[in-house]
Design a protein around this motif. Structure first.
Motif, PDB file in Angstrom:
ATOM      1  N   ARG A   1      42.750  34.937  56.503  1.00 44.95           N
ATOM      2  CA  ARG A   1      42.253  36.232  56.987  1.00 44.95           C
ATOM      3  C   ARG A   1      42.852  37.376  56.166  1.00 44.95           C
ATOM      4  O   ARG A   1      42.131  38.273  55.723  1.00 44.95           O
ATOM      5  CB  ARG A   1      42.599  36.392  58.474  1.00 44.95           C
ATOM      6  N   ASN A   2      44.147  37.355  55.958  1.00 44.86           N
ATOM      7  CA  ASN A   2      44.796  38.455  55.249  1.00 44.86           C
ATOM      8  C   ASN A   2      44.525  38.415  53.751  1.00 44.86           C
ATOM      9  O   ASN A   2      44.391  39.476  53.118  1.00 44.86           O
ATOM     10  CB  ASN A   2      46.294  38.447  55.547  1.00 44.86           C
ATOM     11  N   LYS A   3      44.416  37.232  53.174  1.00 45.25           N
ATOM     12  CA  LYS A   3      44.052  37.150  51.756  1.00 45.25           C
ATOM     13  C   LYS A   3      42.652  37.716  51.537  1.00 45.25           C
ATOM     14  O   LYS A   3      42.419  38.457  50.565  1.00 45.25           O
ATOM     15  CB  LYS A   3      44.133  35.692  51.268  1.00 45.25           C
ATOM     16  N   ASN A   4      41.737  37.387  52.414  1.00 50.04           N
ATOM     17  CA  ASN A   4      40.361  37.881  52.267  1.00 50.04           C
ATOM     18  C   ASN A   4      40.283  39.403  52.405  1.00 50.04           C
ATOM     19  O   ASN A   4      39.585  40.076  51.631  1.00 50.04           O
ATOM     20  CB  ASN A   4      39.455  37.216  53.302  1.00 50.04           C
ATOM     21  N   HIS A   5      41.001  39.956  53.389  1.00 51.77           N
ATOM     22  CA  HIS A   5      40.980  41.410  53.566  1.00 51.77           C
ATOM     23  C   HIS A   5      41.624  42.117  52.378  1.00 51.77           C
ATOM     24  O   HIS A   5      41.101  43.136  51.892  1.00 51.77           O
ATOM     25  CB  HIS A   5      41.687  41.802  54.871  1.00 51.77           C
TER      26      HIS A   5
ATOM     27  N   LEU B   1      48.390  37.082  46.866  1.00 56.24           N
ATOM     28  CA  LEU B   1      47.729  36.010  47.623  1.00 56.24           C
ATOM     29  C   LEU B   1      48.722  34.889  47.942  1.00 56.24           C
ATOM     30  O   LEU B   1      48.705  34.330  49.044  1.00 56.24           O
ATOM     31  CB  LEU B   1      46.540  35.468  46.838  1.00 56.24           C
ATOM     32  N   ARG B   2      49.580  34.566  46.985  1.00 57.51           N
ATOM     33  CA  ARG B   2      50.570  33.526  47.236  1.00 57.51           C
ATOM     34  C   ARG B   2      51.558  33.983  48.328  1.00 57.51           C
ATOM     35  O   ARG B   2      52.015  33.187  49.143  1.00 57.51           O
ATOM     36  CB  ARG B   2      51.348  33.209  45.954  1.00 57.51           C
TER      37      ARG B   2
ATOM     38  N   LEU C   1      41.476  34.429  38.613  1.00 58.84           N
ATOM     39  CA  LEU C   1      42.328  34.482  39.795  1.00 58.84           C
ATOM     40  C   LEU C   1      42.796  33.087  40.180  1.00 58.84           C
ATOM     41  O   LEU C   1      43.984  32.886  40.490  1.00 58.84           O
ATOM     42  CB  LEU C   1      41.564  35.125  40.949  1.00 58.84           C
ATOM     43  N   ASP C   2      41.908  32.097  40.150  1.00 60.27           N
ATOM     44  CA  ASP C   2      42.291  30.726  40.497  1.00 60.27           C
ATOM     45  C   ASP C   2      43.403  30.213  39.582  1.00 60.27           C
ATOM     46  O   ASP C   2      44.359  29.571  40.037  1.00 60.27           O
ATOM     47  CB  ASP C   2      41.082  29.797  40.402  1.00 60.27           C
TER      48      ASP C   2
ATOM     49  N   TRP D   1      45.827  32.773  59.581  1.00 61.30           N
ATOM     50  CA  TRP D   1      46.518  34.014  59.231  1.00 61.30           C
ATOM     51  C   TRP D   1      46.459  34.250  57.722  1.00 61.30           C
ATOM     52  O   TRP D   1      46.142  35.354  57.267  1.00 61.30           O
ATOM     53  CB  TRP D   1      47.971  33.960  59.700  1.00 61.30           C
ATOM     54  N   ALA D   2      46.774  33.210  56.955  1.00 61.93           N
ATOM     55  CA  ALA D   2      46.796  33.353  55.492  1.00 61.93           C
ATOM     56  C   ALA D   2      45.412  33.703  54.957  1.00 61.93           C
ATOM     57  O   ALA D   2      45.261  34.646  54.166  1.00 61.93           O
ATOM     58  CB  ALA D   2      47.316  32.062  54.849  1.00 61.93           C
TER      59      ALA D   2
END
Length: 486
Positions: A428-432, A393-394, A450-451, A425-426
């Motif tokens: 959208r791709n983190k969620n997918h 995610l980072r 996770l947090d 972009w960040a």
């Protein structure tokens, strides 16, 4: 400030190399990308020979260079580190290797010799290749020579005619490609004990995982009864493209037309993010099956939170800008302390887009060595799979920020639009990626873990950037500022 002391002792039965000038090694380390001591005062306190490659010319000798830091242990980093330096020796200067020249010494047996970084020398690298091939011919899959032990797994015949080529750009280790056949990774910072990059690849290879490059073999020596693993030989992925570079290309495609949203961009990365999430889940499942896994009592949650707080305090001493955020970061860690039992298992330990490769048949995950700054014993311990998820995610957050900074647009409407697209972009791709990995939404406990791991990783990044790329420290600091904010 760097100092150099002559080799005062040998390590675990290796011969001290008193005729090698330690100052030459000190100067050499400063020139490399893989030396982890930049920004810290240190001494070169020992240089030892651990083995000579079978066959010559050239004469190839593997050394361990001991580095002792003036500040001792710093933020979890060791006060003493060992670096592997293989040298190829020639009687006369080799102009083809001028770029890899390390120094010259008066050798008792060979007179004045010129030393070069062996990994740049095709003649030298062929010695490793032949030694691995010899190991495959032995009944037990091993070949020993002058303290060096070559191990081979069955199932692949090496192409001995393939020429070597050193990869550029690596930071922690050095990798050499043998044509289209194999890849050898040479571990630069070494520690007694089994390297998880080898042990994990061995298990995943024997389990038939499709998400790693298969292991062919490894090189080690023994000191004080413990293995010191020096290199690993594995499958070369001919069609592979670096995951980080693919992500940057996607971002550049988005930024080419700022009026287009991320989901409409021709270079949309969301499908790849989903497939990468699925690949990580499958790797975690295989690791859970073949390595010890445990459910730790609630006290382990407090220990995890305390460790994160400790890393935060050490980081704040290096990165003063963290001070204003420590309260909210501690809040994320305190939430972990209130959790119940924790599930831990073998994980990657240092996962990001740069540790992934996209091939024609899917995603591959590489470099299971763990965080190079951590002691080996700590990297071998089971951990939560959410540490790996947080690292990815980072990385998804980093990619648009890196491209954004390269454009140099800091003010005006375009800067505001760039920031919006970067966030799109960040997120959208983190969620997918996260949805594919988890198979849906997260529980409250999973989200809390996770947090905290995301916060812990961002804090680590602030220290890394401060020491290695100070102009980039704003990227993790931007993330830190959002953690726990309303």
């Amino acid at each position: 400030m760097v100092h150099a002391h002559p080799g005062r002792r040998s390590r675990g039965g290796t011969a001290a190399v008193s005729h090698l000038d330690p100052q030459v090694f000190a100067t050499y380390l400063e020139r490399t990308r893989w030396f982890g001591g930049k920004g810290r005062a240190y001494d070169v306190t020992d240089v030892s020979t651990i083995g000579t490659l079978p066959g010559e010319p050239p004469l190839v000798v593997v050394h361990l260079v001991e580095v002792t830091y003036a500040d001792g242990s710093d933020g979890g980093e060791a006060g003493v580190e060992l670096y592997q330096v293989p040298l190829a020796f020639y009687e006369h200067p080799e102009q083809r290797l001028d770029h890899a020249f390390v120094g010259w010494w008066e050798d008792p047996d060979h007179g004045w010799v010129h030393a070069y970084d062996a990994l740049h020398d095709r003649e030298a690298m062929a010695l490793w290749q032949r030694a691995f091939d010899d190991a495959a011919e032995s009944p037990d899959g091993t070949m020993s020579s002058d303290g060096l032990v070559f191990h081979r797994l069955p199932g692949h015949d090496l192409d001995l005619d393939a020429q070597s080529s050193l990869f550029s750009g690596e930071q922690s280790n050095s990798s050499v490609r043998y044509g289209e056949d194999a890849l050898m990774k040479v571990f630069r910072k070494v520690t007694p004990g089994r390297n998880p990059d080898i042990s994990v690849h061995e298990v995943l290879t024997e389990a038939g995982s499709t998400h790693v490059a298969h292991l062919y073999g490894w090189l080690e020596t023994v000191q004080d009864g413990e293995p010191v693993q020096l290199a690993m030989l594995q499958q070369f992925l001919r069609t592979a493209t670096d995951g980080w570079e693919l992500a940057l290309a996607s971002v550049r495609s988005l930024y080419a037309d700022l009026d287009v949203h991320a989901h409409d961009s021709g270079g949309d990365f969301a499908g790849e993010a989903s497939r990468l999430g699925e690949a990580l889940r499958e790797v975690h499942e295989t690791l859970h099956e073949h390595f010890p896994a445990e459910r730790r009592p609630a006290s382990a949650a407090r220990e995890l939170a305390d460790a994160m707080v400790g890393r935060l305090e050490a980081a704040a001493a290096v990165v003063p800008e963290l001070a204003e955020h420590t309260g909210r970061l501690r809040g994320a860690y305190d939430a972990v302390a209130g959790l119940g039992d924790l599930d831990v298992q073998q994980v990657h330990g240092d996962l990001h887009l740069g540790q992934t490769l996209r091939t024609s048949i899917g995603w591959k995950i590489v470099d299971f060595e763990g965080e190079p700054a951590k002691p080996l014993a700590e990297r071998q311990l089971p951990d939560s799979p959410w540490r790996d998820v947080a690292g990815m995610l980072r990385s998804f957050d980093y990619a648009p920020r890196v491209v954004q900074r390269s454009l140099g647009i800091e003010d005006g409407p375009d800067a505001e639009l760039l920031e919006q697209r970067a966030q799109e972009w960040a997120e959208r791709n983190k969620n997918h990626f996260l949805t594919a990995y988890a198979g849906g939404g997260l529980s409250a406990e999973q989200q809390t873990l996770l947090d905290a791991y995301v916060a812990d990783k961002a804090v680590y990044e602030t220290v890394y950037e401060t020491r290695n790329r100070p102009s980039w420290v704003g990227i993790p600091l931007q993330a830190v500022a959002k953690i726990g904010a309303p």
